[in-house]
Design an enzyme around this catalytic site. Structure first.
Site, PDB file in Angstrom:
ATOM      1  N   GLU A   1       0.868  -1.189   0.000  1.00 47.65           N
ATOM      2  CA  GLU A   1       0.000   0.000   0.000  1.00 47.65           C
ATOM      3  C   GLU A   1       0.906   1.242   0.000  1.00 47.65           C
ATOM      4  O   GLU A   1       1.936   1.254   0.685  1.00 47.65           O
ATOM      5  CB  GLU A   1      -0.827  -0.056   1.292  1.00 47.65           C
ATOM      6  CG  GLU A   1      -1.775   1.082   1.545  1.00 47.65           C
ATOM      7  CD  GLU A   1      -2.476   0.936   2.922  1.00 47.65           C
ATOM      8  OE1 GLU A   1      -2.017   0.136   3.786  1.00 47.65           O
ATOM      9  OE2 GLU A   1      -3.488   1.632   3.125  1.00 47.65           O
TER      10      GLU A   1
ATOM     11  N   LYS B   1      -9.705   2.025  -1.533  1.00 45.21           N
ATOM     12  CA  LYS B   1      -9.903   1.325  -0.242  1.00 45.21           C
ATOM     13  C   LYS B   1     -11.240   1.720   0.386  1.00 45.21           C
ATOM     14  O   LYS B   1     -11.528   2.922   0.546  1.00 45.21           O
ATOM     15  CB  LYS B   1      -8.734   1.699   0.666  1.00 45.21           C
ATOM     16  CG  LYS B   1      -8.613   0.909   1.955  1.00 45.21           C
ATOM     17  CD  LYS B   1      -7.334   1.349   2.680  1.00 45.21           C
ATOM     18  CE  LYS B   1      -7.036   0.545   3.919  1.00 45.21           C
ATOM     19  NZ  LYS B   1      -5.807   1.005   4.584  1.00 45.21           N
TER      20      LYS B   1
ATOM     21  N   CYS C   1      -4.870  -3.670   2.754  1.00 48.63           N
ATOM     22  CA  CYS C   1      -4.552  -3.673   4.180  1.00 48.63           C
ATOM     23  C   CYS C   1      -5.748  -3.923   5.097  1.00 48.63           C
ATOM     24  O   CYS C   1      -6.259  -5.018   5.164  1.00 48.63           O
ATOM     25  CB  CYS C   1      -3.808  -2.384   4.544  1.00 48.63           C
ATOM     26  SG  CYS C   1      -2.841  -2.591   6.061  1.00 48.63           S
TER      27      CYS C   1
HETATM   28  C1  ACM Z   1      -3.718  -0.082   7.245  1.00 50.80           C
HETATM   29  O1  ACM Z   1      -4.842  -0.294   6.757  1.00 50.80           O
HETATM   30  N1  ACM Z   1      -2.785   0.521   6.550  1.00 50.80           N
HETATM   31  C2  ACM Z   1      -3.394  -0.513   8.604  1.00 50.80           C
END
Ligand code: ACM
Length: 275
Positions: free
Chosen positions: A48, A118, A151
């Site tokens: 990410e 995300k 993530c």
């Molecule tokens: C995250 O979602 N970077 C912990």
């Protein structure tokens, strides 16, 4: 599935970006990937926000490091794909209408196969990014259906489940893990969906704007549908991790002759999940 490759090579870059130096960070990833005797792979996954760094200090800073979808990081990923032959998945901040998204692209040659924003933002990310509003994507690739999540999405079982129900056999998971239970938790996620998961995490520490420091836990990993750890990186070093997988192993959701745990789902009894 007929012309799908049986075995495929997965590669993960576990890097330690220097915050705010995307070009330098992209260069060091290129070195890690291309300066090997055989840089080829079928799937290459980067963390990410692998080139920008993670702990933003202000919205102005996010604006400055964000890119159009087809900006310099896309061009870099496209070159990396052409040089390795791989579908390349990586995280970057992307300018969208209404704000900046914490996004991941899946790039194959010049084609963007998937672009995902995300949907579950973690902690202070909520101050800087807009929430994704599109479903988690599953796209066709030369090695079969590939899903994407980023993530913290992992801690929402619905995320990987929705990818698996949409047919993903392999899930690429660019990450910046700070919570210690991610690597073990992802083993269960792989088992309960019987898919391969490929988590690319970063290492190192960021401490910016007088805020509590973040230590990134490394341990990038490839996990199989039976919970086998095919490869796992150390916690604190930059490495290129590889493993071989056979995506077709993720086709069957049977754990016993009469127990196919996708067929036996009872969605009509799970209304709290969708309410
Ligand atoms: C995250 O979602 N970077 C912990």
């Amino acid at each position: 599935m007929q012309d799908q490759k049986k075995k495929m090579t997965v590669a993960i870059v576990q890097n330690q970006p220097e915050f705010g130096y995307p070009e330098k960070n992209r260069d060091s990833v290129a070195q890690m990937v291309l300066e090997r005797p055989d840089p080829s792979a079928d799937l290459l996954v980067l963390p990410e926000l692998f080139a920008s760094g993670y702990q933003f200090d202000s919205r102005a800073e996010v604006e400055e490091l964000a890119e159009p979808e087809k900006g310099p990081t896309y061009r870099f990923l496209s070159e990396l794909s052409s040089e390795t032959g791989a579908v390349v998945v990586a995280g970057l901040p992307v300018k969208r209408d209404g704000g900046i998204a914490n996004s991941a692209l899946a790039v194959y040659g010049k084609t963007i196969l998937a672009s995902y924003d995300k949907i579950h933002l973690f902690d202070e990310e909520r101050d800087f990014f807009i929430e994704g509003a599109r479903p988690l994507p599953v796209v066709q690739t030369p090695f079969g259906p590939l899903g994407l999540m980023i993530c913290f999405d992992w801690l929402f079982p619905e995320a990987l489940r929705s990818l698996a129900l949409s047919g993903a056999l392999v899930v690429a998971h660019p990450s910046n893990w700070v919570l210690p239970f991610g690597p073990q938790g992802m083993i269960l996620r792989s088992v309960e969906n019987r898919v391969f998961t490929v988590t690319a995490n970063r290492t190192g520490r960021e401490e910016r704007g007088g805020r509590p420091p973040l230590t990134f836990i490394g341990q990038s990993q490839i996990v199989g549908p039976r919970g086998d750890i095919i490869a796992r990186a150390p916690a604190d070093t930059s490495v290129l991790l590889t493993g071989e997988i056979e995506p077709a192993e993720a086709l069957s959701k049977k754990v016993a002759s009469r127990s196919d745990f996708f067929e036996q789902r009872r969605p009509e009894l799970y209304s709290p999940l969708t309410g």
